[in-house]
Design an enzyme around this catalytic site. Structure first.
Site, short mmCIF file in Angstrom:
data_model
loop_
_atom_site.label_atom_id
_atom_site.label_comp_id
_atom_site.label_asym_id
_atom_site.label_seq_id
_atom_site.Cartn_x
_atom_site.Cartn_y
_atom_site.Cartn_z
N SER A 10 4.63 2.70 7.99
CA SER A 10 4.32 1.54 7.15
C SER A 10 5.52 1.14 6.31
O SER A 10 6.14 1.97 5.65
CB SER A 10 3.14 1.86 6.24
OG SER A 10 1.96 2.03 6.96
N ASP B 47 0.22 -7.39 1.64
CA ASP B 47 0.62 -5.99 1.78
C ASP B 47 2.13 -5.83 1.82
O ASP B 47 2.67 -5.05 2.61
CB ASP B 47 -0.02 -5.34 3.01
CG ASP B 47 0.09 -3.82 2.99
OD1 ASP B 47 0.17 -3.26 1.88
OD2 ASP B 47 0.11 -3.20 4.06
N HIS C 173 0.82 -1.21 0.00
CA HIS C 173 0.00 0.00 0.00
C HIS C 173 0.86 1.27 0.00
O HIS C 173 0.37 2.35 -0.33
CB HIS C 173 -0.98 -0.01 1.18
CG HIS C 173 -0.40 0.42 2.49
ND1 HIS C 173 -0.01 -0.49 3.46
CD2 HIS C 173 -0.15 1.64 3.03
CE1 HIS C 173 0.45 0.16 4.51
NE2 HIS C 173 0.37 1.45 4.28
#
Length: 348
Positions: A200, A123, A93
């Site tokens: 992230s 992911d 992402h």
């Protein structure tokens, strides 16, 4: 009223004597400095552990600025080097649909990178720096060896603040988390190490200085509920992207969760494992449904390989099992059974 005192204090008194105020006043002050010294030792040990982790893994952590085809910024996040020639692990992402990224290292250098591949199901994504250089790397550890309560450190670039460090513990193991494409990511680590947008793709590091997770998400509105993709999953995805440019998976049409086996049942069937993959959903007309598997069955082996949970099930359904008949050992209530399944290649 008799004088109260700390029984841990030592006095040289006859048995007939009781400690008077003068004796207590001489002994009591020695307890506080001793306790403070012990607390300092514990705090120093914790600080030294975190500092050592950051010193070892920190140089491998990078910032990624993603660019669209027109050159405009499409997003940013964290990543970390897993090979000295510039392989960077991050989140799918984070890279989105971008094909290139600018990578900034801790020492201020900037490099161009191309996205080798991404896997929305986990992911995870992999990029490679195009310039010829040598980089510090992080070592991927064994996430299967983790225990709840274990110290972990998250390193990344939250909210644009480069090389930020937070520490916490492993709150839970074997969680499931919905990915951006709606499929469930299995074998996810839950931690209370603070994560924010920009974290992230950064590493979640154990006290051994090994990356045991890739930071991926937080539950907004909750305090200290954060998630990381297990390193065992990351190792599988990295290998698939390097070989194929994508992750090829065998498909048997089930949803699963890690399930602890009753000890008596495991002993009865001479199973050495303590858990398996509980089928929470069996797709109507899919390979598993056609073979006779049902919701509630617990898969314990595929082609003789032990299945300890949902994560193992995902990893063992690799490209080698596509269009090949496999044996599946499972428990249904108290009975152990075997069926044969021909997995297909999963599409979409």
């Amino acid at each position: 009223m008799p004088a109260m005192y700390d029984h841990s204090l030592q006095f040289s008194l006859d048995e007939s004597e009781s400690p008077g105020e003068e004796a207590l006043s001489r002994a009591a002050p020695t307890a506080a400095p001793e306790k403070a010294a012990q607390e300092r030792v514990l705090l120093d040990a914790y600080s030294n552990a975190v500092t050592a982790i950051v010193d070892e893994v920190g140089p491998s952590v990078v910032r990624l600025d993603l660019r669209r085809d027109d050159g405009k910024l499409a997003g940013a996040g964290s990543g970390f080097m897993v090979s000295p020639d510039g392989l960077v692990v991050t989140n799918a992402h984070v890279v989105g649909a971008a094909r290139t990224a600018e990578v900034s290292t801790l020492d201020g250098r900037k490099f161009s990178a191309r996205i080798l591949g991404r896997d929305a199901d986990t992911d995870l994504a992999l990029a490679r720096i195009e310039e010829d250089a040598t980089f510090p790397t992080a070592k991927l550890g064994d996430s299967k060896a983790l225990r709840r309560g274990q110290l972990v450190v998250a390193i990344g670039n939250p909210l644009g603040f480069d090389a930020s460090v937070t520490a916490g513990i492993v709150s839970a193991l074997g969680r499931s988390l919905s990915s951006n494409n709606g499929r469930m990511i299995e074998d996810v680590i839950q931690t209370d190490a603070a994560l924010n947008p920009g974290n992230s793709g950064g590493p979640l590091v154990s006290s051994l200085g090994e990356v045991i997770g890739v930071n991926t998400a937080v539950i907004r509105g909750a305090q200290g509920i954060c998630f990381a993709i297990a390193s065992s999953t990351a190792q599988f995805v990295i290998g698939e992207i390097i070989r194929h440019g994508r992750v090829r998976r065998a498909y048997i049409g089930v949803g699963a969760a890690t399930h602890v086996l009753p000890r008596r049942l495991a002993l009865h069937h001479e199973l050495t494992q303590a858990s398996g993959a509980l089928l929470t959903h069996v797709e109507n007309g899919g390979p598993s449904d056609r073979s006779g598997l049902m919701t509630g069955d617990v898969i314990v082996a595929i082609d003789g390989a032990t299945i300890l949970g949902a994560g193992d099930l995902v990893r063992h359904l690799d490209a080698e099992k596509i269009n090949r008949v496999c044996s599946v050992d499972f428990l249904r209530r108290s009975e152990k059974r075997r069926v044969w399944i021909a997995p297909t290649e999963r599409r979409g």
